[in-house]
Scaffold this active site. Structure first.
Site, PDB file in Angstrom:
ATOM      1  N   LYS A 170      63.523 -12.273  10.919  1.00  0.00           N
ATOM      2  CA  LYS A 170      64.926 -12.678  10.976  1.00  0.00           C
ATOM      3  C   LYS A 170      65.019 -13.926  11.840  1.00  0.00           C
ATOM      4  CE  LYS A 170      69.466 -11.100  12.404  1.00  0.00           C
ATOM      5  NZ  LYS A 170      70.267  -9.962  12.852  1.00  0.00           N
TER       6      LYS A 170
ATOM      7  N   ARG B 200      79.820 -14.012  11.856  1.00  0.00           N
ATOM      8  CA  ARG B 200      80.374 -13.888  13.218  1.00  0.00           C
ATOM      9  C   ARG B 200      81.881 -13.666  13.136  1.00  0.00           C
ATOM     10  NH1 ARG B 200      75.989 -16.647  16.198  1.00  0.00           N
ATOM     11  NH2 ARG B 200      74.265 -15.459  15.290  1.00  0.00           N
TER      12      ARG B 200
ATOM     13  N   ARG C 218      70.947 -16.814  19.716  1.00  0.00           N
ATOM     14  CA  ARG C 218      69.998 -15.691  19.727  1.00  0.00           C
ATOM     15  C   ARG C 218      68.558 -16.184  19.672  1.00  0.00           C
ATOM     16  NH1 ARG C 218      73.852 -11.934  19.025  1.00  0.00           N
ATOM     17  NH2 ARG C 218      75.249 -11.944  17.217  1.00  0.00           N
TER      18      ARG C 218
ATOM     19  N   GLU D 105      55.209 -10.633  12.554  1.00  0.00           N
ATOM     20  CA  GLU D 105      56.332  -9.723  12.780  1.00  0.00           C
ATOM     21  C   GLU D 105      56.340  -8.582  11.751  1.00  0.00           C
ATOM     22  OE1 GLU D 105      58.475  -9.362  15.076  1.00  0.00           O
ATOM     23  OE2 GLU D 105      58.861 -11.251  16.103  1.00  0.00           O
TER      24      GLU D 105
ATOM     25  N   LYS E 252      65.099 -12.834   6.315  1.00  0.00           N
ATOM     26  CA  LYS E 252      66.510 -13.187   6.424  1.00  0.00           C
ATOM     27  C   LYS E 252      66.665 -14.474   7.209  1.00  0.00           C
ATOM     28  CE  LYS E 252      70.645 -11.447   8.558  1.00  0.00           C
ATOM     29  NZ  LYS E 252      71.208 -10.545   9.505  1.00  0.00           N
TER      30      LYS E 252
ATOM     31  N   SER F  22      75.694 -14.453   4.995  1.00  0.00           N
ATOM     32  CA  SER F  22      77.085 -14.891   4.887  1.00  0.00           C
ATOM     33  C   SER F  22      77.218 -16.384   4.562  1.00  0.00           C
ATOM     34  CB  SER F  22      77.815 -14.572   6.188  1.00  0.00           C
ATOM     35  OG  SER F  22      77.177 -15.184   7.295  1.00  0.00           O
TER      36      SER F  22
HETATM   37  C1  PBG Z   1      72.997  -8.530  13.617  1.00  0.00           C
HETATM   38  C2  PBG Z   1      73.195  -9.096  12.255  1.00  0.00           C
HETATM   39  C3  PBG Z   1      73.631 -10.380  11.922  1.00  0.00           C
HETATM   40  C4  PBG Z   1      73.649 -10.438  10.543  1.00  0.00           C
HETATM   41  C5  PBG Z   1      73.246  -9.207  10.069  1.00  0.00           C
HETATM   42  N1  PBG Z   1      72.933  -8.393  11.133  1.00  0.00           N
HETATM   43  C6  PBG Z   1      74.113 -11.468  12.797  1.00  0.00           C
HETATM   44  C7  PBG Z   1      73.161 -12.197  13.657  1.00  0.00           C
HETATM   45  O1  PBG Z   1      71.984 -11.901  13.741  1.00  0.00           O
HETATM   46  O2  PBG Z   1      73.627 -13.117  14.339  1.00  0.00           O
HETATM   47  C8  PBG Z   1      74.051 -11.633   9.734  1.00  0.00           C
HETATM   48  C9  PBG Z   1      74.334 -11.360   8.301  1.00  0.00           C
HETATM   49  C10 PBG Z   1      75.008 -12.482   7.591  1.00  0.00           C
HETATM   50  O3  PBG Z   1      75.137 -13.610   8.111  1.00  0.00           O
HETATM   51  O4  PBG Z   1      75.426 -12.243   6.460  1.00  0.00           O
HETATM   52  N2  PBG Z   1      73.662  -7.295  13.722  1.00  0.00           N
END
Ligand code: PBG
Length: 330
Positions: free
Chosen positions: A198, A208, A219, A235, A250, A279
């Site tokens: 990720k 967000r 992050r 990972e 992701k 997203s």
């Molecule tokens: C963390 C999480 C995130 C997303 C899924 N799980 C946000 C992040 O890591 O900042 C993002 C998913 C998306 O953007 O569609 N709980």
């Protein structure tokens, strides 16, 4: 001999029927997982402005949308929740009556084993500082203290009836700790879909808004650097060794090379590999289509086909139900 080529690949592209016959990659509704948001205290679905067509559900609309997804043939649901109160340790995440655990119960009660109910296992929606873990005295994300919270969160989700937990916080050792906690509680039946590779991505921007994140920084001290591909294999290997049943890359579209490498190494060895069309990927195509710059339906299916072609067995996508509808009409 004439100067014309004997090899004519175009012969296999002549009609829709022959293209269908020789198509290598398929997208099927059963391979798609719908991420869903539920907001504590909501009495009607709340539209997410940066994700046109996606809502924060209220309890009722969540159940209805779950049924609709199952009827569309979608393979699974991934639940996210927006609590009305947040604190430093994300207490809502482990509260059996917390919004996410209640949502799991609601959805399982509604659709049971007709679909795969998954839940995001991360603290970011529940912490007032918005980080995926708890902070130490210096204000840094404390890896091992966070693991203890994840273990409790996994147990709460298992208790609520989840089929699959999705640890997404990128803490070292999170899969092992979650697996051990579940096994220790006699819940070896609950599977782990690890968000293994990720990346610290700008494409999570609209998410967000979707979860009303309180994060002010970034992050990058726990999510991966977009520059790194080899690290993803490390990972994933760690997560599989720790007991992950499925692994994930992701975001998807910007990381198809990573996805291909992970699929070659692990999907071929029997570990289902998922990719999350996040997203920002949803919003980009939606916004361009709204401007008339892209054909929405074609762009949706092409992006999903690309992710499948790069090796994803499973795709998390906000278009899961939309795509199932488009595929049914093909
Ligand atoms: C963390 C999480 C995130 C997303 C899924 N799980 C946000 C992040 O890591 O900042 C993002 C998913 C998306 O953007 O569609 N709980």
């Amino acid at each position: 001999m004439s100067g014309f080529p004997a090899q004519r690949p175009r012969r296999l592209r002549r009609t829709e029927a022959i293209r269908r016959l020789v198509a290598q990659t398929t997208v099927e509704p059963r391979q798609l997982v719908l991420p869903m948001f539920v907001k504590e205290g909501a009495t009607a679905p709340v539209p997410i402005a940066s994700m046109p067509g996606v809502h924060q559900h209220d309890r009722d609309s969540l159940r209805k949308a779950a049924v609709e997804a199952v009827q569309a043939g979608v393979g699974g649901l991934m639940l996210f929740a927006v609590p009305s109160r947040k604190d430093a340790v994300g207490s809502g995440a482990t509260d059996p009556d917390g919004v996410l655990n209640r949502a799991i119960r609601d959805v399982v009660a509604e659709v049971g084993d007709d679909t795969v109910v998954m839940a995001d296992l991360c603290l970011d929606e529940f912490t007032d500082h918005g980080h995926c873990g708890v902070l130490d005295a210096r204000g840094e994300v404390d890896n091992d203290a966070t693991l203890a919270r994840y273990a409790d969160m996994a147990l709460a989700q298992a208790e609520a009836g989840v089929h699959v937990v999705g640890p997404s916080g990128m803490m070292d050792g999170q899969v092992g700790v979650v697996r051990a906690a579940l096994d220790g509680a006699g819940r070896s039946d609950v599977a782990v879909l690890a968000y293994s590779a990720k990346y610290a991505s700008a494409f999570y921007g609209p998410f967000r808004e979707a979860v009303e994140s309180s994060l002010t920084g970034d992050r990058r001290s726990y999510q991966q650097d977009p520059a790194n591909a080899r690290e993803a294999l490390r990972e994933v290997a760690l997560d599989v060794a720790e007991g992950a049943d499925m692994v994930m890359v992701k975001p998807a579209l910007g990381y198809l090379d990573v996805l291909r490498q992970v699929a070659d190494a692990f999907s071929s060895a029997g570990v289902p590999v998922a990719a999350y069309q996040v997203s920002g990927e949803y919003s980009m195509i939606s916004a361009a289509a709204a401007n008339g710059w892209l054909d929405h339906d074609r762009a949706v299916l092409e992006s999903l086909t690309a992710i499948r072609r790069a090796g994803a067995d499973i795709v998390l996508t906000y278009w899961a139900v939309t795509a199932a509808g488009l595929l049914a009409r093909q």
